[in-house]
Design a protein around this motif. Structure first.
Motif, PDB file in Angstrom:
ATOM      1  N   ASP A  51       1.809   3.852   7.044  1.00  0.00           N
ATOM      2  CA  ASP A  51       1.325   2.467   7.061  1.00  0.00           C
ATOM      3  C   ASP A  51       0.873   1.981   5.693  1.00  0.00           C
ATOM      4  O   ASP A  51       0.322   0.893   5.555  1.00  0.00           O
ATOM      5  CB  ASP A  51       0.212   2.292   8.097  1.00  0.00           C
ATOM      6  N   ARG A  65      -1.499   3.120   3.630  1.00  0.00           N
ATOM      7  CA  ARG A  65      -2.886   3.336   3.182  1.00  0.00           C
ATOM      8  C   ARG A  65      -2.883   4.220   1.938  1.00  0.00           C
ATOM      9  O   ARG A  65      -2.244   5.270   1.900  1.00  0.00           O
ATOM     10  CB  ARG A  65      -3.708   4.007   4.278  1.00  0.00           C
ATOM     11  N   ARG A  85      -8.892   0.232   9.199  1.00  0.00           N
ATOM     12  CA  ARG A  85      -7.851  -0.480   8.481  1.00  0.00           C
ATOM     13  C   ARG A  85      -6.481   0.164   8.682  1.00  0.00           C
ATOM     14  O   ARG A  85      -5.482  -0.471   8.456  1.00  0.00           O
ATOM     15  CB  ARG A  85      -8.174  -0.514   6.990  1.00  0.00           C
ATOM     16  N   SER A  86      -6.427   1.415   9.058  1.00  0.00           N
ATOM     17  CA  SER A  86      -5.147   2.098   9.176  1.00  0.00           C
ATOM     18  C   SER A  86      -5.232   3.139  10.267  1.00  0.00           C
ATOM     19  O   SER A  86      -6.311   3.401  10.819  1.00  0.00           O
ATOM     20  CB  SER A  86      -4.771   2.774   7.845  1.00  0.00           C
ATOM     21  N   GLU A  87      -4.098   3.751  10.586  1.00  0.00           N
ATOM     22  CA  GLU A  87      -4.096   4.794  11.610  1.00  0.00           C
ATOM     23  C   GLU A  87      -4.988   5.959  11.201  1.00  0.00           C
ATOM     24  O   GLU A  87      -5.662   6.560  12.044  1.00  0.00           O
ATOM     25  CB  GLU A  87      -2.662   5.278  11.855  1.00  0.00           C
TER      26      GLU A  87
END
Length: 271
Positions: free
Chosen positions: A185, A187, A6-8
Motif C-alpha cells: 500500500d 507505506r 493509515r495503512s494495513e
C-alpha cells in the motif's frame, strides 16, 4: 479505543490503552504464515506498546522476542513493564497475551534513532542485486507458497532471480534469499516496520531444499538508523542447520545505502 490508522501495517499493530502498562489490539486476517501470525508482525505489535510506554524514547534500539506459542487472528493484549528509564535509553519488557496464554515475551532497549545520524565507520557495503524491475515479484510466487504465507500479498517484494531457484525446484543449497521490499500500500518504512521486515522474506530453508513452515523460537533485531523513504534492500541467510534448528541472519539497507537494521533468529527447521 484503537488509534487512527493509515495503512494495513498501522492497522495490524494498532493498540489502545487498556490500563497502566496495558494495551489492547486486534491481530487481523492476512498476516499469517504457516500455522500462525508472522513473528515479525508480532514483534512490531509488542514493540509498538513499548514505544507508547516510553514516548521520550520512541525507537527500539535492540529488541529480542521469545515465541512461546503461535498467535492467530483475533483480540490481543500487550502488558509492559519498565525495567529502567534513563536519560538516553529506556529498557522494558512486554508480554503479548491471547486467549489467556502468553504468546510472546519481549525484552528491549529504546532510544531516539534521530540522534544516531553522526559519523558512520563501517566496512559493511550493500550487497549487489538487479534493480527492482528486473527482480521476481510476489505475483510470480508458487501458488502453494501464497497459500501458506498469506502475508506476502501485503508486500511488494521483488526477489533477486539468483536466489529463487527453490521456486523452480532447483534450490542453490547456499541458504540465501534476498530482494527489494516495500509494503504493497506504499507505506514508507520506519523503525517499527523494520521489525516486520526482519522476518518478512520466505525462510532461507527454502533455498536448502526444505519447503514448509519454519517457526521462530527467538528473534533479535538491532536498529542502527531511521530508514529514508523508498525501497529496502533485504538479505536473509543461514550458515548452520543442525539438530532440527537453524539461525537466520538478516541485514536491511535503506534507499540511501545505509545499513539500518541487522537481526538474527533461531528457528525450527521445517518438518
Amino acid at each position: 479505543m484503537t488509534t487512527a490508522t493509515r495503512s494495513e501495517f498501522d492497522q495490524g499493530i494498532a493498540l489502545g490503552q487498556a490500563g497502566p502498562g496495558s494495551y489492547r489490539g486486534e491481530l487481523g486476517e492476512g498476516w499469517q504464515i504457516g500455522g500462525g501470525v508472522n513473528g515479525g508482525l508480532l514483534l512490531a505489535v509488542a514493540g509498538h506498546a513499548l514505544s507508547m510506554e516510553h514516548p521520550e524514547h520512541p525507537d527500539p534500539v535492540s529488541i529480542s522476542g521469545y515465541y512461546l506459542s503461535a498467535s492467530t487472528p483475533g483480540p490481543v493484549t500487550v502488558t509492559t513493564e519498565t525495567v529502567r528509564r534513563g536519560r538516553s535509553l529506556s529498557t522494558g519488557t512486554a508480554s503479548l497475551i491471547q486467549n489467556g496464554e502468553e504468546r510472546l515475551r519481549v525484552l528491549a532497549t529504546y532510544g531516539d534513532l534521530a540522534g544516531q545520524e553522526g559519523e558512520v565507520r563501517t566496512s559493511a557495503v550493500p550487497f549487489e542485486m538487479p534493480p527492482p524491475e528486473q527482480c521476481i515479484g510476489v505475483e510470480h510466487a508458487p501458488k502453494q507458497l501464497i497459500e501458506q504465507a498469506a502475508l506476502l500479498e501485503r508486500f511488494d517484494l521483488r526477489l533477486d532471480p539468483a536466489t529463487v531457484g527453490w521456486a523452480l525446484g532447483a534450490p542453490s543449497g547456499e541458504g540465501r534469499i534476498q530482494g527489494w521490499f516495500k509494503l504493497a500500500d506504499g507505506r514508507e518504512p520506519d523503525p517499527l516496520m523494520l521489525l516486520l521486515v526482519a522476518d518478512a522474506l520466505p525462510p532461507v530453508t527454502f533455498d536448502l531444499g526444505m519447503p514448509g513452515w519454519a517457526p521462530t523460537i527467538e528473534l533479535t533485531v538491532h536498529l542502527r538508523a531511521r530508514p529514508v523513504p523508498g525501497w529496502l534492500r533485504v538479505r536473509h541467510s543461514t550458515r548452520n542447520l543442525a539438530g532440527g534448528y537453524f539461525e537466520e541472519d538478516a541485514e536491511i539497507w535503506d534507499a540511501s545505502g545505509r545499513l539500518v537494521a541487522q537481526s538474527r533468529q533461531l528457528a525450527r527447521a521445517p518438518r
